[in-house]
Design an enzyme around this catalytic site. Structure first.
Site, PDB file in Angstrom:
ATOM      1  N   PRO A 197     -46.591 -19.872  32.557  1.00 46.37           N
ATOM      2  CA  PRO A 197     -45.458 -19.289  33.274  1.00 46.37           C
ATOM      3  C   PRO A 197     -44.182 -20.085  33.042  1.00 46.37           C
ATOM      4  CG  PRO A 197     -47.384 -19.433  34.701  1.00 46.37           C
ATOM      5  CD  PRO A 197     -47.717 -20.178  33.452  1.00 46.37           C
ATOM      6  N   GLU A 198     -43.071 -19.358  32.911  1.00 46.27           N
ATOM      7  CA  GLU A 198     -41.767 -19.984  32.745  1.00 46.27           C
ATOM      8  C   GLU A 198     -40.955 -19.726  34.013  1.00 46.27           C
ATOM      9  OE1 GLU A 198     -40.078 -19.152  28.836  1.00 46.27           O
ATOM     10  OE2 GLU A 198     -42.083 -18.801  28.028  1.00 46.27           O
TER      11      GLU A 198
END
Length: 286
Positions: free
Chosen positions: A2-3
């Site tokens: 995840p960013e």
């Protein structure tokens, strides 16, 4: 992994459904989920019991909860597949639910992690540049969606790096929150190849790139982030939809949306980079 947009979606869900609730008990069922908490799962569970969640906070890709107990933060590492789910206490327990925190009001905060790269860890808080963050996050730079993000200072920091611009975008000590997906998307929007040397870029070009970073991550956040499979979900178990709007990432051999040239995939730092060979020409090698 995840960013920023995906982590921010989770943070907002926790702020809505977990903040203000007291933790009654904590159950840890997999040691890897607490391996970053050196004192172990029993210590983490004992210290969390009875605390009330005051806030859900984030910097870049890093997420943490603070409590009514001063100087204490629960840092949540989502890793490759970590999920923070808020579920009714009587809901079926997910196969990979490795930590369960019973909250008042009949709900549970569950950490579900199929690949077990993530986990929870308690730590202290420190003040860095006027903002209080967990000590384990003190080295992480502000992200573009931070109200105190200093774009001109980051422009200068980027231009001081004599290395490839994509490597700089992924350096969380320079600018945080950007991973492989949004680096490729922002570079495409700015018309830059990731192998361009950062120190050779002009200030206006770097300013444009930072603006595109903010724009693409804001657009992703608006639709819940990017999900390619069921591993990334929000606190209600719902996936994001930005994968439908990606211009180059994961679109090898598909036509560029601007010029129609086939998108290319190249190896980069043990991962893949996607770009348009026409819109993002490689720099000439000396």
């Amino acid at each position: 992994m995840p960013e920023l947009p995906e982590v921010e979606v989770v943070r907002r869900g926790l702020a809505e459904h977990a903040v203000g609730r007291a933790i009654e008990t904590v159950t840890v069922t997999h040691p890897r989920a607490v391996r970053r908490h050196v004192a172990g799962g029993a210590d983490l569970a004992a210290r969390l019991a009875g605390l009330r969640i005051d806030a859900a906070q984030r910097r870049g890709k890093y997420l943490w909860l603070t409590f009514d107990e001063p100087d204490t933060a629960l840092v949540v590492h989502l890793g490759m597949s970590g999920q923070m789910l808020v579920q009714p206490a009587d809901a079926s327990v997910e196969k990979h639910a490795h930590i369960r925190a019973a909250l008042d009001g009949g709900t549970e905060l569950r950490f579900v992690d199929q690949r077990t790269f993530g986990g929870w860890a308690l730590g202290g808080l420190v003040e860095v540049d006027g903002t209080v963050v967990p000590d384990s996050v003190a080295h992480i730079a502000r992200d573009p969606l931070d109200p105190r993000f200093d774009a001109e200072a980051v422009v200068a920091a980027i231009r001081a790096k004599n290395t490839e611009i994509k490597r700089v975008l992924l350096d969380q000590t320079v600018i945080s929150g950007i991973g492989n997906i949004y680096a490729d998307e922002a570079l495409w929007r700015a018309g830059l190849h990731g192998s361009r040397i950062a120190s050779g870029l002009s200030r206006p070009v770097v300013r444009t790139l930072l603006a595109e970073v903010s724009a693409v991550m804001s657009a992703a956040l608006a639709v819940g982030g990017t999900s390619f499979d069921a591993l990334y979900v929000n606190v209600n178990g719902e996936s994001g939809y930005f994968s439908r709007s990606l211009a180059v990432y994961g679109r090898r051999d598909e036509p560029c949306e601007r010029c129609g040239a086939p998108v290319v995939r190249e190896q980069f730092m043990n991962r893949s980079s996607f770009s348009c060979p026409k819109c993002q020409p490689k720099p000439r090698r000396r």
